[in-house]
Write an enzyme that holds these catalytic residues in place. Structure first.
Site, PDB file in Angstrom:
ATOM      1  N   LYS A 174       5.219 -14.703   1.692  1.00  0.00           N
ATOM      2  CA  LYS A 174       4.882 -15.272   0.380  1.00  0.00           C
ATOM      3  C   LYS A 174       6.170 -15.326  -0.427  1.00  0.00           C
ATOM      4  CE  LYS A 174       2.139 -17.140  -2.479  1.00  0.00           C
ATOM      5  NZ  LYS A 174       1.649 -18.516  -2.229  1.00  0.00           N
ATOM      6  N   ASP A 209      -9.648  -9.315   8.458  1.00  0.00           N
ATOM      7  CA  ASP A 209     -11.081  -9.460   8.154  1.00  0.00           C
ATOM      8  C   ASP A 209     -11.519 -10.906   8.330  1.00  0.00           C
ATOM      9  OD1 ASP A 209     -11.338  -6.771   7.442  1.00  0.00           O
ATOM     10  OD2 ASP A 209     -12.609  -7.226   5.720  1.00  0.00           O
ATOM     11  N   ASP A 263      -1.131 -18.151   2.112  1.00  0.00           N
ATOM     12  CA  ASP A 263      -2.221 -19.060   1.744  1.00  0.00           C
ATOM     13  C   ASP A 263      -2.425 -20.093   2.860  1.00  0.00           C
ATOM     14  OD1 ASP A 263       0.349 -19.417   0.790  1.00  0.00           O
ATOM     15  OD2 ASP A 263      -0.198 -20.554  -0.986  1.00  0.00           O
ATOM     16  N   TYR A 306       0.829  -1.223   0.000  1.00  0.00           N
ATOM     17  CA  TYR A 306       0.000   0.000   0.000  1.00  0.00           C
ATOM     18  C   TYR A 306       0.857   1.264   0.000  1.00  0.00           C
ATOM     19  CZ  TYR A 306      -4.005  -2.998   1.337  1.00  0.00           C
ATOM     20  OH  TYR A 306      -4.990  -3.952   1.393  1.00  0.00           O
ATOM     21  N   ASP A 311      -4.293  -7.010   6.163  1.00  0.00           N
ATOM     22  CA  ASP A 311      -5.610  -6.429   5.901  1.00  0.00           C
ATOM     23  C   ASP A 311      -6.610  -7.558   5.627  1.00  0.00           C
ATOM     24  OD1 ASP A 311      -7.480  -4.477   5.477  1.00  0.00           O
ATOM     25  OD2 ASP A 311      -6.728  -3.840   3.529  1.00  0.00           O
TER      26      ASP A 311
END
Ligand SMILES: NC(=O)c1ccc[n+]([C@@H]2O[C@H](COP(=O)([O-])OP(=O)(O)OC[C@H]3O[C@@H](n4cnc5c(N)ncnc54)[C@H](O)[C@@H]3O)[C@@H](O)[C@H]2O)c1
Length: 360
Positions: free
Chosen positions: A195, A256, A228, A142, A252
């Site tokens: 990752k 959630d 993942d 971001y 982020d």
């Protein structure tokens, strides 16, 4: 805070349910202050920045907004975004403008399982679950680096590049923050989300810094898990988690998922911290402006009130933060739940129950 125990708080409800949940949070905080026999109080100043302000002025916040906010003790934020204003314009024009300019580089997002709230996780019925997502909040995916249509290609031929920036300094400070936080918890463990199998530059640097920082915390258990696999672990082995440190985008998404597992996005609290305290920190629920339910008294205020508890902790009032957290638990345990949790209570009902619980 000044000498008389008054905290100057900037309230920015912004859009949609942000208006409703910030109003609820303010009522609860004022009730807490009123019960403190003058020990502390809040001087609120509310700003009308957001998508309506944009429609009137072409800006998401006042031109001197950051200058004005700089002198507050903290910022209490709702949610930003409304149909008609592109989401990247509203987000970058207000929330990210504040987070990035005030170097709020640590975003703390607890995942709390509350009594009386049904989790979609069967495990939650008989296992104590409680973890915190620590999100790198200043760079990563971001950071806003990239561009579109470099060579002036026409319609159908456009290209876009969106780069992620990882710095050793940025990775190290968020990882040290996560390890320090782990040392304050019952289970001293930090799980790093990576990752690096597919992203061989930024994420490999992330892993290397994690391994180096971990050596300074031999008393803290560690693991490094691909994003993942971590999303599966949130569902299948959540009891293995204590502090989860992740990049801006990964955290982020995962937070959630965590709040949905705890019962609803409406429950999740968050703190955007400038740990050095050079700038005010900002406290906000994780959820967005929820246009589908906005203005109908249906919004769950618990995420915003939990964020207020994080703000109290940051302002040096840990006992008051604990009182607010206890009021949240008493309210959900009594079955006073908004519609997102399967109940029928309104925002106002829950707010009143929280205030009553403070006085109980
Ligand atoms: N921090 C922020 O300001 C922030 C975060 C996420 C999204 N947004 C913005 O919010 C807008 C809507 O985004 P979205 O729909 O993807 O996400 P959202 O979080 O607003 O809503 C997702 C779902 O969760 C529900 N929900 C959210 N908050 C709730 C609450 N307090 N009580 C009960 N239910 C709640 C909504 O009704 C909806 O079904 C967009 O403009 C987006 O850019 C802002």
């Amino acid at each position: 805070m000044n000498a008389t125990g008054r905290f100057r708080i900037a309230a920015i409800p912004a859009d949609g349910v942000g208006q409703e949940v910030v109003a609820a949070g303010r009522q609860v905080l004022d009730a807490l202050a009123a019960a403190s026999a003058g020990a502390f109080a809040f001087d609120w100043r509310e700003f009308d920045w957001g998508c309506d302000y944009y429609a009137r002025t072409g800006r998401m916040m006042a031109a001197d907004g950051l200058e004005v906010l700089k002198d507050f003790d903290a910022i209490y934020f709702g949610a930003v975004g409304w149909p008609g204003v592109p989401d990247h314009v509203s987000l970058w024009g207000l929330r990210l403008a504040i987070c990035q300019n005030f170097d709020q580089w640590a975003n703390v997002r607890p995942v709390r399982f509350l009594p009386g709230v049904r989790s979609p996780l069967r495990k939650a019925d008989d296992t104590g679950l409680d973890w915190v997502v620590v999100r790198e909040n200043s760079e990563g995916e971001y950071v806003g680096m990239g561009g579109r249509n470099f060579a002036g290609r026409g319609p159908g031929g456009e290209i876009a590049v969106q780069s992620a920036l990882f710095t050793e300094v940025g990775c190290e400070r968020i990882m040290r923050f996560a390890f320090d936080l782990a040392r304050t918890r019952g289970r001293r463990k930090v799980s790093s989300v990576t990752k690096s199998n597919a992203q061989q530059y930024g994420m490999v640097l992330w892993d290397e810094v994690f391994a180096r920082v971990a050596r300074d915390y031999p008393d803290v258990e560690t693991e490094s898990v691909l994003v993942d696999a971590m999303s599966a672990k949130f569902v299948l082995r959540p009891e293995d988690l204590s502090v989860v440190v992740a990049s801006n985008l990964h955290a982020d998404i995962l937070s959630d998922l965590g709040s949905a597992l705890a019962g609803s996005l409406g429950l999740a609290a968050s703190a955007n911290l400038n740990p050095e305290r050079r700038f005010p920190s900002m406290f906000e629920p994780v959820h967005g402006s929820a246009p589908d339910i906005a203005g109908r008294g249906l919004a769950n205020p618990i995420g915003a009130v939990g964020s207020a508890a994080l703000m109290l902790g940051h302002l040096g009032l840990p006992e008051q933060a604990a009182r607010l957290d206890a009021a949240i638990e008493a309210t959900t345990a009594a079955g006073i739940l908004t519609r997102d949790l399967g109940g029928t209570a309104t925002t106002e009902d829950v707010t009143k129950a929280l205030i009553d619980a403070l006085h109980a």
